[in-house]
Design an enzyme around this catalytic site. Structure first.
Site, PDB file in Angstrom:
ATOM      1  N   LYS A  54       0.819  -1.215   0.000  1.00 19.17           N
ATOM      2  CA  LYS A  54       0.000   0.000   0.000  1.00 19.17           C
ATOM      3  C   LYS A  54       0.848   1.258   0.000  1.00 19.17           C
ATOM      4  O   LYS A  54       0.347   2.340  -0.250  1.00 19.17           O
ATOM      5  CB  LYS A  54      -0.892   0.006   1.232  1.00 19.17           C
ATOM      6  CG  LYS A  54      -1.948  -1.040   1.128  1.00 19.17           C
ATOM      7  CD  LYS A  54      -2.414  -1.441   2.468  1.00 19.17           C
ATOM      8  CE  LYS A  54      -3.349  -2.623   2.334  1.00 19.17           C
ATOM      9  NZ  LYS A  54      -3.344  -3.451   3.513  1.00 19.17           N
TER      10      LYS A  54
HETATM   11  N1  LIG Z   1       2.884  -7.973  -3.013  1.00 20.26           N
HETATM   12  C1  LIG Z   1       2.055  -8.965  -2.712  1.00 20.26           C
HETATM   13  N2  LIG Z   1       2.101 -10.122  -3.398  1.00 20.26           N
HETATM   14  C2  LIG Z   1       1.245 -11.134  -3.114  1.00 20.26           C
HETATM   15  N3  LIG Z   1       0.317 -11.107  -2.156  1.00 20.26           N
HETATM   16  C3  LIG Z   1       0.229  -9.989  -1.421  1.00 20.26           C
HETATM   17  C4  LIG Z   1       1.097  -8.854  -1.666  1.00 20.26           C
HETATM   18  N4  LIG Z   1       0.776  -7.886  -0.794  1.00 20.26           N
HETATM   19  C5  LIG Z   1      -0.230  -8.371  -0.031  1.00 20.26           C
HETATM   20  N5  LIG Z   1      -0.554  -9.619  -0.404  1.00 20.26           N
HETATM   21  C6  LIG Z   1      -1.566 -10.497   0.199  1.00 20.26           C
HETATM   22  O1  LIG Z   1      -2.835  -9.941  -0.028  1.00 20.26           O
HETATM   23  C7  LIG Z   1      -3.654 -10.090   1.137  1.00 20.26           C
HETATM   24  C8  LIG Z   1      -4.116  -8.734   1.606  1.00 20.26           C
HETATM   25  O2  LIG Z   1      -2.984  -7.987   1.967  1.00 20.26           O
HETATM   26  P1  LIG Z   1      -3.015  -6.654   2.768  1.00 20.26           P
HETATM   27  O3  LIG Z   1      -4.260  -5.928   2.540  1.00 20.26           O
HETATM   28  O4  LIG Z   1      -2.698  -6.921   4.168  1.00 20.26           O
HETATM   29  O5  LIG Z   1      -1.888  -5.853   1.991  1.00 20.26           O
HETATM   30  P2  LIG Z   1      -0.393  -5.480   2.302  1.00 20.26           P
HETATM   31  O6  LIG Z   1       0.041  -4.645   1.164  1.00 20.26           O
HETATM   32  O7  LIG Z   1       0.396  -6.704   2.623  1.00 20.26           O
HETATM   33  O8  LIG Z   1      -0.518  -4.620   3.566  1.00 20.26           O
HETATM   34  P3  LIG Z   1       0.540  -3.608   4.087  1.00 20.26           P
HETATM   35  O9  LIG Z   1       0.773  -2.589   3.012  1.00 20.26           O
HETATM   36  O10 LIG Z   1      -0.195  -3.058   5.261  1.00 20.26           O
HETATM   37  O11 LIG Z   1       1.765  -4.410   4.387  1.00 20.26           O
HETATM   38  C9  LIG Z   1      -2.793 -10.815   2.165  1.00 20.26           C
HETATM   39  O12 LIG Z   1      -3.067 -12.195   2.058  1.00 20.26           O
HETATM   40  C10 LIG Z   1      -1.406 -10.527   1.711  1.00 20.26           C
HETATM   41  O13 LIG Z   1      -0.526 -11.555   2.112  1.00 20.26           O
END
Ligand SMILES: Nc1ncnc2c1ncn2[C@@H]1O[C@H](COP(=O)(O)OP(=O)(O)OP(=O)(O)O)[C@@H](O)[C@H]1O
Length: 484
Positions: free
Chosen positions: A254
């Site tokens: 994010k």
């Molecule tokens: N770059 C990525 N590649 C693959 N899966 C992802 C990735 N980023 C997040 N996910 C997965 O997508 C789902 C939702 O993720 P989430 O909304 O928590 O996003 P995040 O980007 O990991 O959050 P943050 O930015 O707070 O670290 C979770 O299962 C997470 O593991």
């Protein structure tokens, strides 16, 4: 195939919905459909300090736009909505009480200064443990006394001194497990659960059979297994997905900038199905991707989400390698998809209906901003469209006269060439003016222009001068006249 597979997509509402999250949601959707199961959306909003307003709406509308419809949840406005962890605090409290009762958890009254001191001492003694279990051995009387004083406290899991549990992951096989942290906090002093507790309690309560999530959670599995065992529950199967990376090799998240957010692709007018095809391509081993390892850059293949991809999706062919989305491939996949949609009368109608208000807002005074004209214009210009969102910017000359004083138009004129385009256009005008009304047909116009092409310096010069005069630019749909 398990009898009643249940999966979940569990994002945290802490910022914009990005492609990494969308890909994880897509894989949950594909597997749930393939196995005849269900999936649900669970918003993990227990970290109150990181909530970002609007994130939940963005996740919901992003999933809806992409056509990824989950199968259950509280009904909101006639549709399934997500489960929110912040609305399930009672459940986490009652389960924590159960662990306290079973002596699998204890109250910790250490304040931040004490914790810092403990950590320093541990580090000086060469220990990586974050806590020394000070409160694990508090006498019940002391706990009671602290509680009567209203002393702030959290609840920690009593982790057993046993070898780290091993596990099988559907993508990563048998990874070397990370050690379980020493007595981690499971319920914070603000009454909110940590990610780990809420995750395990919910996955159990929601009868999740397969936890499909990003690879960043792989190190937490031993702790989760310890929690499952403390509760006496059967753990689900785990499948961790290698991360999607930004072009610079960082994790797409994010906090990532331009090019990562679902809303950008939606606003720019990409087709959601193509975006999903692009996302699904990242992460397969060698020849075993759902597309049969074809050279998609040369011959793009579009696989339908709810038929082809469901049939061909197979976690066993997924690699452990993190991947970057292939730049440029999205446009290559999107163009034939736009063509296919415009060739289908029902899809075309939907596109024109969506495009019409956009065209009207760009060109409010244009008499051509009507259904029939927009339909014709889309068909004429489709070969120039990477995405439908490009239509208003490349079709402007069809809706209003070019402004020849506009700096961009002046630049385009320079590119027409150094020859005397005014003289060339004048000749073209004379020829066209000599046509009778009845001769304003494609063959007659062609004939008239063919007649002067040598005189004005060749077809290319004539056409680029005409193109510029008509559109104020260098490119437009085909102005057919025989070459030579
Ligand atoms: N770059 C990525 N590649 C693959 N899966 C992802 C990735 N980023 C997040 N996910 C997965 O997508 C789902 C939702 O993720 P989430 O909304 O928590 O996003 P995040 O980007 O990991 O959050 P943050 O930015 O707070 O670290 C979770 O299962 C997470 O593991």
């Amino acid at each position: 195939m398990p009898p009643f597979p249940r999966l979940r997509f569990a994002p945290s509402p802490t910022g914009s919905f990005h492609l990494g999250g969308l890909r994880t949601a897509l894989f949950n959707h594909l597997l749930a459909r393939k196995w005849g199961g269900k999936w649900l959306l669970r918003i993990e909003d227990t970290d109150q300090t990181r909530l970002v307003e609007g994130s939940v709406d963005e996740i919901r509308s992003g999933l809806e736009w992409a056509g990824l419809n989950y199968d259950e949840g509280p009904v909101v406005g006639g549709k399934y909505g997500p489960y929110f962890q912040s609305q399930r605090l009672d459940l986490y409290h009652s389960h924590t009480a159960e662990l306290l009762k079973k002596d699998h958890a204890y109250r910790c009254f250490c304040n931040p200064a004490q914790l810092a001191e403990i950590r320093l001492r541990l580090v000086n003694n060469g220990s990586m443990a974050g806590y020394d279990r000070t409160c694990r051995t508090l006498e019940p009387e002391e706990v009671k006394h602290n509680l009567s004083l209203g002393k702030p406290h959290c609840i920690r899991l009593s982790t057993p001194d046993e070898p780290t549990p091993r596990f099988n992951d559907l993508v990563f096989g048998n990874p070397s497990p990370n050690p379980v942290p020493v007595d981690p906090i499971i319920l914070k002093s603000d009454g909110y659960p940590t990610y780990h507790l809420a995750n395990v309690v919910d996955d159990h309560a929601m009868e999740i059979t397969h936890v499909l999530r990003g690879e960043e959670w792989l190190p937490s599995v031993p702790l989760h297994l310890t929690l499952y065992s403390a509760f006496g529950w059967e753990p689900p199967q785990f499948a961790h997905l290698p991360l999607l990376l930004n072009e610079d090799g960082s994790k797409m998240s994010k906090r990532t900038g331009v090019g990562a957010f679902v809303s950008e692709y939606r606003e720019q007018g990409w087709e959601p199905e193509t975006l999903l095809n692009w996302l699904v391509l990242a992460g397969w081993g060698g020849r075993r991707d759902p597309y049969g390892n074809q050279d998609l850059a040369k011959t793009p293949v579009y696989l339908s989400i709810d038929e082809d991809l469901i049939e061909r999706f197979d976690l066993r062919n997924f690699t452990h390698r993190r991947s970057v989305l292939a730049p440029g491939l999205l446009a290559k996949l999107n163009r034939p998809h736009i063509h296919a949609k415009l060739s289908d009368p029902r899809e075309r109608r939907k596109i024109v209906e969506k495009m019409l208000p956009i065209v009207k807002s760009h060109f409010p005074d244009s008499p051509n901003a009507n259904y029939e004209f927009v339909e014709k214009a889309l068909l004429a210009l489709e070969h120039q469209l990477d995405k439908l969102g490009d239509f208003p910017s490349i079709s402007g000359y069809l809706f209003q006269e070019p402004d020849y004083n506009d700096p961009a138009v002046v630049m385009a004129k320079k590119a027409v060439g150094s020859f005397d385009s005014t003289a060339c256009l004048k000749r073209a005008q004379e020829e066209l003016a000599s046509l009778e009304d009845s001769q304003w047909t494609e063959p007659e116009i062609k004939r008239a222009l063919d007649g002067i092409k040598q005189e004005v310096g060749g077809t290319k010069k004539l056409m680029s001068a005409l193109r510029y005069a008509l559109t104020g630019g260098k490119v437009c749909f085909s102005l057919q006249i025989s070459a030579g």
